[in-house]
Write a protein that holds these residues in place. Structure first.
Motif, PDB file in Angstrom:
ATOM      1  N   LEU A  98      -8.221 -41.531  43.634  1.00  0.00           N
ATOM      2  CA  LEU A  98      -6.858 -41.037  43.442  1.00  0.00           C
ATOM      3  C   LEU A  98      -6.629 -39.708  44.155  1.00  0.00           C
ATOM      4  O   LEU A  98      -5.518 -39.429  44.620  1.00  0.00           O
ATOM      5  CB  LEU A  98      -6.563 -40.900  41.948  1.00  0.00           C
ATOM      6  CG  LEU A  98      -6.519 -42.215  41.155  1.00  0.00           C
ATOM      7  CD1 LEU A  98      -6.384 -41.940  39.666  1.00  0.00           C
ATOM      8  CD2 LEU A  98      -5.382 -43.116  41.636  1.00  0.00           C
ATOM      9  N   ILE A 103      -1.892 -43.640  47.288  1.00  0.00           N
ATOM     10  CA  ILE A 103      -1.761 -44.996  46.755  1.00  0.00           C
ATOM     11  C   ILE A 103      -0.402 -45.159  46.080  1.00  0.00           C
ATOM     12  O   ILE A 103      -0.007 -44.341  45.250  1.00  0.00           O
ATOM     13  CB  ILE A 103      -2.906 -45.294  45.765  1.00  0.00           C
ATOM     14  CG1 ILE A 103      -4.228 -45.381  46.536  1.00  0.00           C
ATOM     15  CG2 ILE A 103      -2.647 -46.587  44.997  1.00  0.00           C
ATOM     16  CD1 ILE A 103      -5.436 -45.484  45.664  1.00  0.00           C
ATOM     17  N   ASP A 104       0.294 -46.207  46.464  1.00  0.00           N
ATOM     18  CA  ASP A 104       1.594 -46.509  45.852  1.00  0.00           C
ATOM     19  C   ASP A 104       1.435 -47.399  44.625  1.00  0.00           C
ATOM     20  O   ASP A 104       2.173 -47.258  43.650  1.00  0.00           O
ATOM     21  CB  ASP A 104       2.500 -47.226  46.865  1.00  0.00           C
ATOM     22  CG  ASP A 104       2.695 -46.431  48.137  1.00  0.00           C
ATOM     23  OD1 ASP A 104       3.085 -45.257  48.033  1.00  0.00           O
ATOM     24  OD2 ASP A 104       2.446 -46.983  49.229  1.00  0.00           O
ATOM     25  N   ALA A 106      -1.500 -49.258  42.003  1.00  0.00           N
ATOM     26  CA  ALA A 106      -2.862 -49.479  41.512  1.00  0.00           C
ATOM     27  C   ALA A 106      -2.922 -50.847  40.849  1.00  0.00           C
ATOM     28  O   ALA A 106      -2.124 -51.147  39.958  1.00  0.00           O
ATOM     29  CB  ALA A 106      -3.246 -48.391  40.515  1.00  0.00           C
ATOM     30  N   CYS A 122      -3.873 -43.520  36.606  1.00  0.00           N
ATOM     31  CA  CYS A 122      -3.150 -43.948  37.807  1.00  0.00           C
ATOM     32  C   CYS A 122      -1.667 -43.592  37.720  1.00  0.00           C
ATOM     33  O   CYS A 122      -1.067 -43.141  38.706  1.00  0.00           O
ATOM     34  CB  CYS A 122      -3.332 -45.445  38.031  1.00  0.00           C
ATOM     35  SG  CYS A 122      -5.021 -45.905  38.492  1.00  0.00           S
ATOM     36  N   CYS A 127       1.042 -43.261  40.797  1.00  0.00           N
ATOM     37  CA  CYS A 127       0.995 -44.666  41.220  1.00  0.00           C
ATOM     38  C   CYS A 127       1.846 -45.541  40.306  1.00  0.00           C
ATOM     39  O   CYS A 127       1.914 -45.311  39.101  1.00  0.00           O
ATOM     40  CB  CYS A 127      -0.434 -45.202  41.167  1.00  0.00           C
ATOM     41  SG  CYS A 127      -1.670 -44.235  42.039  1.00  0.00           S
ATOM     42  N   ARG A 154       7.024 -44.129  36.368  1.00  0.00           N
ATOM     43  CA  ARG A 154       6.481 -45.140  37.280  1.00  0.00           C
ATOM     44  C   ARG A 154       6.756 -46.546  36.733  1.00  0.00           C
ATOM     45  O   ARG A 154       7.081 -46.721  35.561  1.00  0.00           O
ATOM     46  CB  ARG A 154       4.971 -44.960  37.456  1.00  0.00           C
ATOM     47  CG  ARG A 154       4.530 -43.616  38.021  1.00  0.00           C
ATOM     48  CD  ARG A 154       4.869 -43.468  39.497  1.00  0.00           C
ATOM     49  NE  ARG A 154       6.222 -42.975  39.710  1.00  0.00           N
ATOM     50  CZ  ARG A 154       6.808 -42.914  40.896  1.00  0.00           C
ATOM     51  NH1 ARG A 154       6.168 -43.352  41.981  1.00  0.00           N
ATOM     52  NH2 ARG A 154       8.020 -42.439  41.014  1.00  0.00           N
TER      53      ARG A 154
END
Length: 421
Positions: A98, A103-104, A106, A122, A127, A154
């Motif tokens: 991470l 990273i968009d 996980a 995450c 993410c 998110r």
């Protein structure tokens, strides 16, 4: 992330559900199909041997699919697959991944006792997350995930791949069109015929392992606008240990969790008060029922070996071919088992900032219903309202703090199986 950019995916856990079991099942076989939308940038697993095997499996599959797409005339797919195979990076520590990667999304494929920690890490790293089932072992852990999704803003998708299959979409359409009148009940069975030893190590039995599939599939067919209100384990088996011993990699072991569960979930439409029942079997031992049956006021739908049969009240029947959406056709996915479709669905949600079909709230309520089944069994298979179970769980949380997760699971399983071990 700019419009048109590929979504960067980090995969956490490179065991069985990552590689799959043949026939295009599993997460890895799905990613070549969505390669124009997503790039797997990193793999993470605490077991270095698993990680290396996962890397090898990815490189081998991507090259195989590159050759296949080359023969089908998709040169842009070929270039992406070969580049992604070269670029993927490996980590044995989630924090390191991470910190090092942008990273968009996980994709969490680790054992369920680690899900709460991994999902929250995450989310807090920025993410979006999709997570395999069971979401968690207890509703209290699931509740922490719900809070984290709200706190971080998110997106979260609970992965039950079968609700994305042409089979389940076709059945849902038939129900919505009124082919069998008003929906009354769903009968569904998930059975694998052997213990999932990976789950027993975390204190999880067949109820959570396979019941987590069945309850989401039932709920999808009934409609996510309904809510689970009450559960009851069903005689004669209820929650039980029917085969007390089994082989785990050649070693004979004694089972300490249930290998069989039969239960009823009552779903209510909050706008009308109307109820629909789901009768569910989740078994590692014997399958007592077969296929899938959906009963309505004017007929029923039966599914055996993925064949759909619609039967009216006079006994007249007809076969129905599963319908496939246009975006499932070109290029052809490795299988129509739902894995490519569920990943594609999450990618679309991220691009459009849309709430996933099966989100964290649905996931948490499904775990609450499964946990409440243990309470029903402990109380002589009486009906338990989910609110009754939640009050008990929150009381344990208040008393035990961080130890509440293990305490709740232990209390539920031990009381449900008190006379059966």
């Amino acid at each position: 992330m700019e419009v048109g950019d590929r979504i960067r995916v980090g995969i956490i856990g490179t065991g069985g559900i990552f590689e799959g079991w043949g026939g295009g099942s599993g997460h890895l076989p799905a990613y070549p199909w969505v390669v124009k939308d997503a790039k797997v940038v990193a793999l993470c697993d605490v077991n270095e041997e698993n990680l290396k095997r996962g890397e090898y499996a990815l490189k081998r599959l991507y090259e195989k699919m590159a050759r296949e797409y080359e023969s089908l005339g998709y040169p842009d797919y070929v270039e992406l697959l070969r580049a992604d195979s070269r670029d993927v990076r490996l980590y044995t520590d989630l924090d390191s991944m991470l910190e090092s990667e942008e990273i968009d999304l996980a994709d969490i494929l680790t054992p369920c006792e680690t899900h709460m920690e991994h999902v929250i890490k995450c989310l807090e790293a920025g993410c979006h997350v999709m997570c395999e089932k069971p979401l968690t072992r207890t509703w209290l852990e699931a509740l922490e995930i719900v809070k984290a999704v709200k706190r971080t803003g998110r997106l979260f998708q609970y992965n039950e791949q079968q609700i994305y299959t042409p089979l389940f979409h076709s059945i849902r359409q038939l129900i919505r069109k009124g082919e069998i009148g008003e929906l009354e009940c769903v009968w569904i069975s998930d059975s694998i015929g052997m213990p999932s030893w990976k789950y027993t190590k975390g204190g999880v039995g067949a109820l959570l392992d396979l019941g987590s599939h069945s309850i989401i599939k039932s709920w999808f067919l009934i409609g996510f606008d309904y809510i689970p209100k009450r559960v009851r384990t069903l005689s004669p088996e209820g929650i039980s240990i029917r085969v007390k011993e089994g082989y785990d990699h050649g070693i004979l072991r004694t089972l300490k969790v249930e290998d069989d569960a039969h239960f009823n979930v009552e779903f209510e439409d909050p706008s009308t008060g109307r109820w629909v029942n789901a009768y569910i079997e989740a078994s590692w031992s014997y399958r007592d029922s077969h296929g899938l049956r959906i009963v309505g006021s004017k007929g029923e739908i039966k599914v055996v070996n993925d064949a759909i049969e619609v039967i009216d009240v006079f006994g007249n029947s007809r076969k129905v071919e599963p319908w496939r959406e246009s975006w499932l056709r070109e290029p052809p996915p490795p299988a129509y088992n739902g894995f490519p479709q569920e990943i594609k669905a999450m990618l679309n949600c991220i691009k459009e900032n849309a709430r996933p079909l099966c989100d964290e709230k649905i996931a948490a309520e499904s775990i609450a219903a499964l946990n409440a089944c243990y309470l029903s069994e402990a109380k002589g298979r009486t009906a338990i309202y989910l609110n009754e179970f939640k009050e008990m769980a929150l009381k344990i949380m208040k008393e035990k703090g961080e130890k509440a997760y293990e305490s709740l699971l232990k209390t539920l399983v031990e009381e449900a199986l008190a006379k059966k071990l």
